[in-house]
Design a protein around this motif. Structure first.
Motif, PDB file in Angstrom:
ATOM      1  N   ARG A 185      14.349   2.829  -0.088  1.00 22.16           N
ATOM      2  CA  ARG A 185      14.266   4.199   0.441  1.00 22.16           C
ATOM      3  C   ARG A 185      14.083   4.199   1.952  1.00 22.16           C
ATOM      4  N   LYS A 186      13.298   3.289   2.459  1.00 23.68           N
ATOM      5  CA  LYS A 186      13.095   3.217   3.917  1.00 23.68           C
ATOM      6  C   LYS A 186      14.382   2.797   4.622  1.00 23.68           C
ATOM      7  N   ILE A 187      15.061   1.820   4.076  1.00 23.87           N
ATOM      8  CA  ILE A 187      16.289   1.317   4.693  1.00 23.87           C
ATOM      9  C   ILE A 187      17.378   2.383   4.689  1.00 23.87           C
ATOM     10  N   PHE A 188      17.530   3.089   3.571  1.00 26.85           N
ATOM     11  CA  PHE A 188      18.592   4.084   3.458  1.00 26.85           C
ATOM     12  C   PHE A 188      18.128   5.479   3.852  1.00 26.85           C
ATOM     13  N   GLN A 189      16.964   5.538   4.506  1.00 29.08           N
ATOM     14  CA  GLN A 189      16.407   6.761   5.076  1.00 29.08           C
ATOM     15  C   GLN A 189      16.215   7.877   4.056  1.00 29.08           C
ATOM     16  N   LEU A 190      15.674   7.520   2.896  1.00 30.86           N
ATOM     17  CA  LEU A 190      15.285   8.503   1.899  1.00 30.86           C
ATOM     18  C   LEU A 190      13.764   8.577   1.921  1.00 30.86           C
ATOM     19  N   PRO A 191      13.199   9.754   2.051  1.00 31.51           N
ATOM     20  CA  PRO A 191      11.739   9.844   2.119  1.00 31.51           C
ATOM     21  C   PRO A 191      11.082   9.301   0.858  1.00 31.51           C
ATOM     22  N   PRO A 192      10.229   8.279   0.967  1.00 26.65           N
ATOM     23  CA  PRO A 192       9.569   7.728  -0.211  1.00 26.65           C
ATOM     24  C   PRO A 192       8.688   8.758  -0.910  1.00 26.65           C
ATOM     25  N   GLU A 193       8.175   9.725  -0.145  1.00 31.40           N
ATOM     26  CA  GLU A 193       7.287  10.732  -0.709  1.00 31.40           C
ATOM     27  C   GLU A 193       7.987  11.579  -1.766  1.00 31.40           C
ATOM     28  N   SER A 194       9.301  11.682  -1.691  1.00 34.71           N
ATOM     29  CA  SER A 194      10.029  12.522  -2.639  1.00 34.71           C
ATOM     30  C   SER A 194       9.871  12.017  -4.064  1.00 34.71           C
ATOM     31  N   SER A 195       9.731  10.738  -4.251  1.00 39.35           N
ATOM     32  CA  SER A 195       9.578  10.176  -5.591  1.00 39.35           C
ATOM     33  C   SER A 195       8.296  10.677  -6.238  1.00 39.35           C
ATOM     34  N   LEU A 196       7.219  10.714  -5.479  1.00 39.16           N
ATOM     35  CA  LEU A 196       5.939  11.180  -6.007  1.00 39.16           C
ATOM     36  C   LEU A 196       6.029  12.664  -6.383  1.00 39.16           C
ATOM     37  N   ALA A 197       6.657  13.467  -5.540  1.00 41.60           N
ATOM     38  CA  ALA A 197       6.809  14.901  -5.825  1.00 41.60           C
ATOM     39  C   ALA A 197       7.619  15.111  -7.104  1.00 41.60           C
TER      40      ALA A 197
ATOM     41  N   GLU B  43       0.833  -1.215   0.000  1.00 44.08           N
ATOM     42  CA  GLU B  43       0.000   0.000   0.000  1.00 44.08           C
ATOM     43  C   GLU B  43       0.865   1.262   0.000  1.00 44.08           C
ATOM     44  N   GLN B  44       1.878   1.285   0.864  1.00 48.24           N
ATOM     45  CA  GLN B  44       2.753   2.455   0.959  1.00 48.24           C
ATOM     46  C   GLN B  44       3.547   2.657  -0.331  1.00 48.24           C
ATOM     47  N   ALA B  45       4.021   1.571  -0.899  1.00 47.76           N
ATOM     48  CA  ALA B  45       4.776   1.671  -2.156  1.00 47.76           C
ATOM     49  C   ALA B  45       3.884   2.244  -3.252  1.00 47.76           C
ATOM     50  N   GLU B  46       2.671   1.716  -3.373  1.00 44.88           N
ATOM     51  CA  GLU B  46       1.748   2.192  -4.404  1.00 44.88           C
ATOM     52  C   GLU B  46       1.386   3.661  -4.168  1.00 44.88           C
ATOM     53  N   ARG B  47       1.130   4.015  -2.922  1.00 42.18           N
ATOM     54  CA  ARG B  47       0.765   5.396  -2.590  1.00 42.18           C
ATOM     55  C   ARG B  47       1.867   6.373  -2.998  1.00 42.18           C
ATOM     56  N   ASN B  48       3.112   5.931  -2.907  1.00 40.84           N
ATOM     57  CA  ASN B  48       4.245   6.788  -3.242  1.00 40.84           C
ATOM     58  C   ASN B  48       4.742   6.607  -4.666  1.00 40.84           C
ATOM     59  N   GLY B  49       4.029   5.791  -5.453  1.00 39.64           N
ATOM     60  CA  GLY B  49       4.404   5.606  -6.854  1.00 39.64           C
ATOM     61  C   GLY B  49       5.709   4.858  -7.038  1.00 39.64           C
ATOM     62  N   LEU B  50       5.995   3.926  -6.130  1.00 41.41           N
ATOM     63  CA  LEU B  50       7.250   3.181  -6.169  1.00 41.41           C
ATOM     64  C   LEU B  50       6.973   1.688  -6.247  1.00 41.41           C
ATOM     65  N   SER B  51       7.962   0.949  -6.734  1.00 37.66           N
ATOM     66  CA  SER B  51       7.881  -0.504  -6.623  1.00 37.66           C
ATOM     67  C   SER B  51       8.144  -0.835  -5.152  1.00 37.66           C
ATOM     68  N   GLU B  52       7.787  -2.019  -4.744  1.00 33.99           N
ATOM     69  CA  GLU B  52       8.034  -2.408  -3.349  1.00 33.99           C
ATOM     70  C   GLU B  52       9.532  -2.413  -3.054  1.00 33.99           C
ATOM     71  N   SER B  53      10.344  -2.832  -4.022  1.00 32.33           N
ATOM     72  CA  SER B  53      11.799  -2.833  -3.829  1.00 32.33           C
ATOM     73  C   SER B  53      12.319  -1.418  -3.610  1.00 32.33           C
ATOM     74  N   ASP B  54      11.883  -0.480  -4.483  1.00 34.02           N
ATOM     75  CA  ASP B  54      12.329   0.907  -4.329  1.00 34.02           C
ATOM     76  C   ASP B  54      11.848   1.492  -3.010  1.00 34.02           C
ATOM     77  N   TYR B  55      10.612   1.177  -2.633  1.00 39.93           N
ATOM     78  CA  TYR B  55      10.070   1.683  -1.369  1.00 39.93           C
ATOM     79  C   TYR B  55      10.916   1.185  -0.191  1.00 39.93           C
ATOM     80  N   MET B  56      11.213  -0.102  -0.170  1.00 42.73           N
ATOM     81  CA  MET B  56      11.995  -0.670   0.936  1.00 42.73           C
ATOM     82  C   MET B  56      13.410  -0.098   0.947  1.00 42.73           C
TER      83      MET B  56
END
Length: 145
Positions: free
Chosen positions: A37-49, A22-35
């Motif tokens: 970004r979370k692991i390396f502390q990059l805000p997933p929301e930045s991708s959508l912006a 759900e979070q990956a889809e909400r941010n327009g990311l694949s699950e791999s990219d979402y994870m």
């Protein structure tokens, strides 16, 4: 982009897996990219912006192209054409400014939350270490040390 050839797997509950999807889809990311970004502390929301910025700039670029084609077909530029180009370039400038402001706010909020979590963990560890030190001192005192 890096050539990603290593697979890492982890276990999670059905609820956790659904939340990740759900979070990956909400941010327009694949699950791999979402994870990642979370692991390396990059805000997933930045991708959508950034995706929204790209879309806006492409639309404005199309409008600029139309004005330039019109000028080329007439072989001169009118004051109205010139004003339209300036307006479109200002739109791009404003869109970049809005996106930068949004990303800065997201980063501050994201990193502030991460730092706050780290501080809380450090405080708990420090409190635990202090109580362990106190226990060690009281044992030495009882032993006559």
């Amino acid at each position: 982009m890096a050539n990603r050839t290593v697979w890492k797997a982890f276990r999670c509950t059905e609820e956790e897996a659904a939340k990740i999807a759900e979070q990956a889809e909400r941010n327009g990311l694949s699950e791999s990219d979402y994870m990642r970004r979370k692991i390396f502390q990059l805000p997933p929301e930045s991708s959508l912006a950034l995706q929204e910025l790209k879309s806006s700039v492409l639309k404005i670029g199309t409008n600029i192209n139309q004005v330039v084609r019109s000028c080329n077909s007439r072989r001169f530029i009118t004051n109205m054409d010139y004003q339209k180009l300036l307006e479109l370039l200002e739109k791009i400038d404003w869109k970049y400014y809005e996106t930068v402001q949004l990303l800065q706010a997201q980063n501050e909020n994201y990193f502030f939350a991460s730092e706050h979590d780290d501080e809380m963990k450090n405080e708990k560890n420090h409190e635990g270490a202090a109580s362990d030190t106190g226990k060690a001192k009281s044992k030495k005192t009882r032993r006559g040390g």
